[in-house]
Write a protein that holds these residues in place. Structure first.
Motif, PDB file in Angstrom:
ATOM      1  N   GLN A 101       0.836  -1.208   0.000  1.00 16.32           N
ATOM      2  CA  GLN A 101       0.000   0.000   0.000  1.00 16.32           C
ATOM      3  C   GLN A 101       0.868   1.255   0.000  1.00 16.32           C
ATOM      4  O   GLN A 101       0.573   2.225  -0.703  1.00 16.32           O
ATOM      5  CB  GLN A 101      -0.938   0.008   1.216  1.00 16.32           C
ATOM      6  CG  GLN A 101      -2.060  -0.986   1.121  1.00 16.32           C
ATOM      7  CD  GLN A 101      -2.919  -0.982   2.380  1.00 16.32           C
ATOM      8  OE1 GLN A 101      -2.573  -0.372   3.386  1.00 16.32           O
ATOM      9  NE2 GLN A 101      -4.046  -1.678   2.319  1.00 16.32           N
ATOM     10  N   GLN A 102       1.927   1.229   0.775  1.00 12.88           N
ATOM     11  CA  GLN A 102       2.817   2.392   0.832  1.00 12.88           C
ATOM     12  C   GLN A 102       3.577   2.587  -0.481  1.00 12.88           C
ATOM     13  O   GLN A 102       3.854   3.718  -0.877  1.00 12.88           O
ATOM     14  CB  GLN A 102       3.789   2.269   2.012  1.00 12.88           C
ATOM     15  CG  GLN A 102       3.127   2.355   3.368  1.00 12.88           C
ATOM     16  CD  GLN A 102       2.361   3.649   3.577  1.00 12.88           C
ATOM     17  OE1 GLN A 102       2.706   4.692   3.068  1.00 12.88           O
ATOM     18  NE2 GLN A 102       1.284   3.562   4.344  1.00 12.88           N
ATOM     19  N   VAL A 103       3.905   1.479  -1.163  1.00 12.52           N
ATOM     20  CA  VAL A 103       4.568   1.586  -2.468  1.00 12.52           C
ATOM     21  C   VAL A 103       3.635   2.274  -3.463  1.00 12.52           C
ATOM     22  O   VAL A 103       4.066   3.152  -4.227  1.00 12.52           O
ATOM     23  CB  VAL A 103       5.019   0.196  -2.988  1.00 12.52           C
ATOM     24  CG1 VAL A 103       5.418   0.252  -4.457  1.00 12.52           C
ATOM     25  CG2 VAL A 103       6.165  -0.337  -2.147  1.00 12.52           C
ATOM     26  N   LYS A 104       2.361   1.911  -3.448  1.00 12.57           N
ATOM     27  CA  LYS A 104       1.382   2.578  -4.322  1.00 12.57           C
ATOM     28  C   LYS A 104       1.256   4.051  -3.961  1.00 12.57           C
ATOM     29  O   LYS A 104       1.197   4.921  -4.834  1.00 12.57           O
ATOM     30  CB  LYS A 104       0.015   1.891  -4.212  1.00 12.57           C
ATOM     31  CG  LYS A 104      -0.030   0.527  -4.845  1.00 12.57           C
ATOM     32  CD  LYS A 104      -1.387  -0.123  -4.647  1.00 12.57           C
ATOM     33  CE  LYS A 104      -1.354  -1.551  -5.152  1.00 12.57           C
ATOM     34  NZ  LYS A 104      -2.598  -2.268  -4.853  1.00 12.57           N
ATOM     35  N   ARG A 105       1.230   4.314  -2.690  1.00 16.96           N
ATOM     36  CA  ARG A 105       1.146   5.707  -2.233  1.00 16.96           C
ATOM     37  C   ARG A 105       2.399   6.486  -2.642  1.00 16.96           C
ATOM     38  O   ARG A 105       2.321   7.644  -3.035  1.00 16.96           O
ATOM     39  CB  ARG A 105       0.965   5.722  -0.714  1.00 16.96           C
ATOM     40  CG  ARG A 105       0.609   7.043  -0.150  1.00 16.96           C
ATOM     41  CD  ARG A 105       0.223   6.906   1.310  1.00 16.96           C
ATOM     42  NE  ARG A 105       0.298   8.215   1.928  1.00 16.96           N
ATOM     43  CZ  ARG A 105       0.583   8.447   3.174  1.00 16.96           C
ATOM     44  NH1 ARG A 105       0.805   7.433   3.994  1.00 16.96           N
ATOM     45  NH2 ARG A 105       0.641   9.670   3.652  1.00 16.96           N
ATOM     46  N   LEU A 106       3.546   5.826  -2.557  1.00 15.12           N
ATOM     47  CA  LEU A 106       4.799   6.453  -2.966  1.00 15.12           C
ATOM     48  C   LEU A 106       4.766   6.780  -4.460  1.00 15.12           C
ATOM     49  O   LEU A 106       5.198   7.862  -4.872  1.00 15.12           O
ATOM     50  CB  LEU A 106       5.987   5.547  -2.639  1.00 15.12           C
ATOM     51  CG  LEU A 106       7.364   6.099  -3.006  1.00 15.12           C
ATOM     52  CD1 LEU A 106       7.667   7.366  -2.216  1.00 15.12           C
ATOM     53  CD2 LEU A 106       8.437   5.051  -2.764  1.00 15.12           C
ATOM     54  N   GLN A 107       4.241   5.869  -5.259  1.00 10.30           N
ATOM     55  CA  GLN A 107       4.157   6.114  -6.702  1.00 10.30           C
ATOM     56  C   GLN A 107       3.259   7.323  -6.984  1.00 10.30           C
ATOM     57  O   GLN A 107       3.587   8.170  -7.808  1.00 10.30           O
ATOM     58  CB  GLN A 107       3.634   4.876  -7.441  1.00 10.30           C
ATOM     59  CG  GLN A 107       3.612   5.049  -8.945  1.00 10.30           C
ATOM     60  CD  GLN A 107       4.982   5.336  -9.532  1.00 10.30           C
ATOM     61  OE1 GLN A 107       5.939   4.625  -9.261  1.00 10.30           O
ATOM     62  NE2 GLN A 107       5.094   6.375 -10.344  1.00 10.30           N
ATOM     63  N   ASN A 108       2.127   7.407  -6.275  1.00  8.66           N
ATOM     64  CA  ASN A 108       1.231   8.554  -6.440  1.00  8.66           C
ATOM     65  C   ASN A 108       1.919   9.852  -6.019  1.00  8.66           C
ATOM     66  O   ASN A 108       1.790  10.885  -6.691  1.00  8.66           O
ATOM     67  CB  ASN A 108      -0.062   8.359  -5.652  1.00  8.66           C
ATOM     68  CG  ASN A 108      -0.950   7.294  -6.246  1.00  8.66           C
ATOM     69  OD1 ASN A 108      -0.856   6.989  -7.431  1.00  8.66           O
ATOM     70  ND2 ASN A 108      -1.810   6.720  -5.430  1.00  8.66           N
ATOM     71  N   ALA A 109       2.659   9.799  -4.919  1.00  9.02           N
ATOM     72  CA  ALA A 109       3.367  10.982  -4.444  1.00  9.02           C
ATOM     73  C   ALA A 109       4.454  11.390  -5.436  1.00  9.02           C
ATOM     74  O   ALA A 109       4.644  12.580  -5.713  1.00  9.02           O
ATOM     75  CB  ALA A 109       3.976  10.720  -3.059  1.00  9.02           C
ATOM     76  N   LEU A 110       5.136  10.411  -5.991  1.00  6.83           N
ATOM     77  CA  LEU A 110       6.173  10.696  -6.981  1.00  6.83           C
ATOM     78  C   LEU A 110       5.561  11.298  -8.246  1.00  6.83           C
ATOM     79  O   LEU A 110       6.108  12.251  -8.813  1.00  6.83           O
ATOM     80  CB  LEU A 110       6.946   9.418  -7.308  1.00  6.83           C
ATOM     81  CG  LEU A 110       8.171   9.567  -8.192  1.00  6.83           C
ATOM     82  CD1 LEU A 110       9.165  10.554  -7.578  1.00  6.83           C
ATOM     83  CD2 LEU A 110       8.834   8.221  -8.400  1.00  6.83           C
ATOM     84  N   ASP A 111       4.424  10.772  -8.669  1.00  2.60           N
ATOM     85  CA  ASP A 111       3.726  11.342  -9.830  1.00  2.60           C
ATOM     86  C   ASP A 111       3.323  12.794  -9.566  1.00  2.60           C
ATOM     87  O   ASP A 111       3.454  13.653 -10.438  1.00  2.60           O
ATOM     88  CB  ASP A 111       2.487  10.514 -10.176  1.00  2.60           C
ATOM     89  CG  ASP A 111       2.827   9.146 -10.759  1.00  2.60           C
ATOM     90  OD1 ASP A 111       3.997   8.944 -11.175  1.00  2.60           O
ATOM     91  OD2 ASP A 111       1.924   8.291 -10.791  1.00  2.60           O
ATOM     92  N   GLY A 112       2.850  13.057  -8.349  1.00  3.44           N
ATOM     93  CA  GLY A 112       2.487  14.430  -7.978  1.00  3.44           C
ATOM     94  C   GLY A 112       3.680  15.354  -7.997  1.00  3.44           C
ATOM     95  O   GLY A 112       3.607  16.488  -8.483  1.00  3.44           O
ATOM     96  N   TYR A 113       4.798  14.870  -7.505  1.00  2.00           N
ATOM     97  CA  TYR A 113       6.018  15.678  -7.501  1.00  2.00           C
ATOM     98  C   TYR A 113       6.493  15.942  -8.929  1.00  2.00           C
ATOM     99  O   TYR A 113       6.853  17.065  -9.275  1.00  2.00           O
ATOM    100  CB  TYR A 113       7.118  14.994  -6.696  1.00  2.00           C
ATOM    101  CG  TYR A 113       8.409  15.778  -6.706  1.00  2.00           C
ATOM    102  CD1 TYR A 113       8.544  16.917  -5.917  1.00  2.00           C
ATOM    103  CD2 TYR A 113       9.468  15.410  -7.521  1.00  2.00           C
ATOM    104  CE1 TYR A 113       9.709  17.663  -5.940  1.00  2.00           C
ATOM    105  CE2 TYR A 113      10.630  16.146  -7.546  1.00  2.00           C
ATOM    106  CZ  TYR A 113      10.747  17.271  -6.756  1.00  2.00           C
ATOM    107  OH  TYR A 113      11.900  18.011  -6.788  1.00  2.00           O
TER     108      TYR A 113
END
Length: 135
Positions: A101-113
């Motif tokens: 779940q955190q990896v998916k969240r990290l990917q979303n955060a990276l996309d936002g950045y």
């Protein structure tokens, strides 16, 4: 009031006030310290004479400042989210479901950045265009 205060009131850059003083568009005198002094009545009179080009320049400058601030906030928020998720991943490293779940969240955060960073070129382009139109 001084030139910096006048700039704040008119919503223009300090150098714009100095240019207005130097080319005679704004009455001002120097005090004993060598600082420009502008009377409120002179500033009010000048405000009444602002032509359309100056009006557009002032509001363009304000719009560019707002865009830059919003962009800066977006980049900072994205960085903070990346850091927060990275820290969360460390805490759940032994729990595979939580980690996924955190990896998916990290990917979303990276996309936002990445999106916020990509907008940097657009912000720079807007700023350059506004500056060229105001000079």
């Amino acid at each position: 009031m001084n030139a910096k205060e006048a700039a704040l009131l008119l919503g223009v850059h300090y150098k714009t006030i100095l240019n207005m003083i130097n080319d005679g568009r704004l009455a001002a005198s120097k005090n004993d310290s060598g600082d420009w002094v502008i009377s409120e009545s002179d500033l009010a009179a000048r405000e009444q004479r602002i032509d359309d080009k100056e009006f557009v320049a002032i509001y363009t400058h304000l719009a560019v400042q707002m865009i830059e601030k919003a962009h800066h906030r977006a980049i900072n928020a994205a960085k903070e989210e990346l850091i927060h998720v990275a820290r969360a991943m460390i805490k759940v490293k032994d729990n595979r479901n939580e980690l996924n779940q955190q990896v998916k969240r990290l990917q979303n955060a990276l996309d936002g950045y990445k999106a916020a960073e990509a907008f940097t070129l657009t912000v720079d382009s807007i700023k350059k265009q506004a500056e060229s139109e105001n000079h």
